[in-house]
Design an enzyme around this catalytic site. Structure first.
Site, short mmCIF file in Angstrom:
data_model
loop_
_atom_site.label_atom_id
_atom_site.label_comp_id
_atom_site.label_asym_id
_atom_site.label_seq_id
_atom_site.Cartn_x
_atom_site.Cartn_y
_atom_site.Cartn_z
N TYR A 151 -15.54 62.13 75.64
CA TYR A 151 -14.69 61.32 76.50
C TYR A 151 -13.55 62.15 77.10
CZ TYR A 151 -11.30 57.74 77.90
OH TYR A 151 -10.39 56.98 78.60
N GLU A 152 -13.01 63.07 76.28
CA GLU A 152 -11.89 63.90 76.72
C GLU A 152 -12.36 65.19 77.42
OE1 GLU A 152 -9.33 64.37 73.30
OE2 GLU A 152 -8.60 62.31 73.50
N GLU A 174 -3.72 61.37 64.67
CA GLU A 174 -4.42 62.48 65.32
C GLU A 174 -5.46 61.97 66.30
OE1 GLU A 174 -5.61 66.37 66.28
OE2 GLU A 174 -3.81 65.67 65.28
N TYR A 222 -10.16 56.14 68.14
CA TYR A 222 -11.32 56.02 69.00
C TYR A 222 -12.09 54.75 68.64
CZ TYR A 222 -15.81 56.93 71.22
OH TYR A 222 -16.93 56.82 71.98
N VAL A 223 -12.47 54.03 69.68
CA VAL A 223 -13.33 52.86 69.55
C VAL A 223 -14.48 53.07 70.53
CG1 VAL A 223 -13.52 50.36 69.85
CG2 VAL A 223 -11.44 51.34 68.85
N GLY A 280 -9.02 48.56 68.42
CA GLY A 280 -7.95 49.54 68.55
C GLY A 280 -6.61 48.95 68.13
N ASN A 332 -5.31 59.89 80.84
CA ASN A 332 -5.97 58.78 80.16
C ASN A 332 -5.20 57.47 80.37
OD1 ASN A 332 -7.43 57.12 78.49
ND2 ASN A 332 -7.45 58.54 76.75
N TYR A 392 -1.43 51.49 74.92
CA TYR A 392 -0.35 51.81 73.99
C TYR A 392 0.96 51.18 74.42
CZ TYR A 392 -3.62 55.39 72.30
OH TYR A 392 -4.71 56.05 71.80
#
Length: 172
Positions: free
Chosen positions: A32-33, A91, A94-95, A105, A132, A139
C-alpha cells in the site's frame, strides 16, 4: 447472551500463532505504501522479536465475528521526559481493504488508548505518510493533531553501521 457468556472482542492480543497473519499484514501495508521490496521481516524474525525472551514490540489483532484476522496494530512503549510518563509509539496500523470503514481501525486505536490509561501513559504517537490523505483524515476524526513543526529523522543500513563503529565501549 446469558450473564455467563462473554462477548467475543473484535480486538485481542496477538500470539505466536498469529505470526503468518502479522507478516502478511506487514507485506500488504508495504505494498500500500509503495515499498514492497523494503520488507525484510520473516516469520522467524517476528517470532524472535515479538514473542521471544525479549519482546521488543506488541501486537493487537482485529478480527471479524468468526475470528478471521482483519488487521493489526504493532506498537512499543516509549517515554516522555517532559511528562515523566510512558507513552506508546504505534509503528504500524493496518486494516485489510475489505474490512475498512467497519470500525476495526478505530477499535485498535481505542484499545491502545485503553492500554495507555492502564499504564498511566500520557501520549500515543505515530507517523503517517504525507500523501496518505485517507489515513490522515481518519486520524484527525479521532482527535489526532499533526506535529508539523517536527521532522522524522532516521539512520539505518550502512549509515547505521558506520555510526555504530564509532560507539565507545559502555558494556552493552
Amino acid at each position: 447472551m446469558s450473564a455467563f457468556e462473554v462477548a467475543k472482542s473484535p480486538i485481542r492480543r496477538a500470539t505466536a500463532a498469529d505470526i503468518p497473519h502479522i507478516l502478511g499484514f506487514i507485506r500488504e501495508l508495504a505494498e500500500y505504501e509503495n515499498e514492497p521490496d523494503k520488507v525484510l521481516a520473516t516469520e522467524d524474525l517476528l517470532a524472535e522479536t515479538l514473542f521471544g525472551s525479549t519482546q521488543y514490540a506488541k501486537v493487537l489483532i482485529a478480527q471479524d465475528d468468526d475470528g478471521t484476522p482483519t488487521g493489526f496494530a504493532l506498537y512499543f512503549y516509549n517515554y516522555s521526559t517532559w511528562n515523566g510518563r510512558p507513552g506508546i509509539y504505534l509503528e504500524d496500523l493496518y486494516v485489510q481493504p475489505k474490512y475498512r470503514r467497519k470500525n476495526f481501525g478505530t477499535l485498535l486505536l481505542y484499545a491502545l488508548a485503553g492500554e495507555l490509561k492502564q499504564i498511566d501513559g500520557k501520549r500515543l504517537e505515530w507517523s503517517v505518510l504525507k500523501w496518505n490523505t485517507p489515513s490522515i483524515e481518519f486520524y484527525k476524526s479521532l482527535g489526532a493533531v499533526p506535529l508539523d513543526e517536527w521532522d522524522t529523522m532516521r539512520i539505518d543500513g550502512d549509515r547505521l553501521t558506520k555510526l555504530a563503529e564509532k560507539a565507545p565501549f559502555i558494556g552493552f
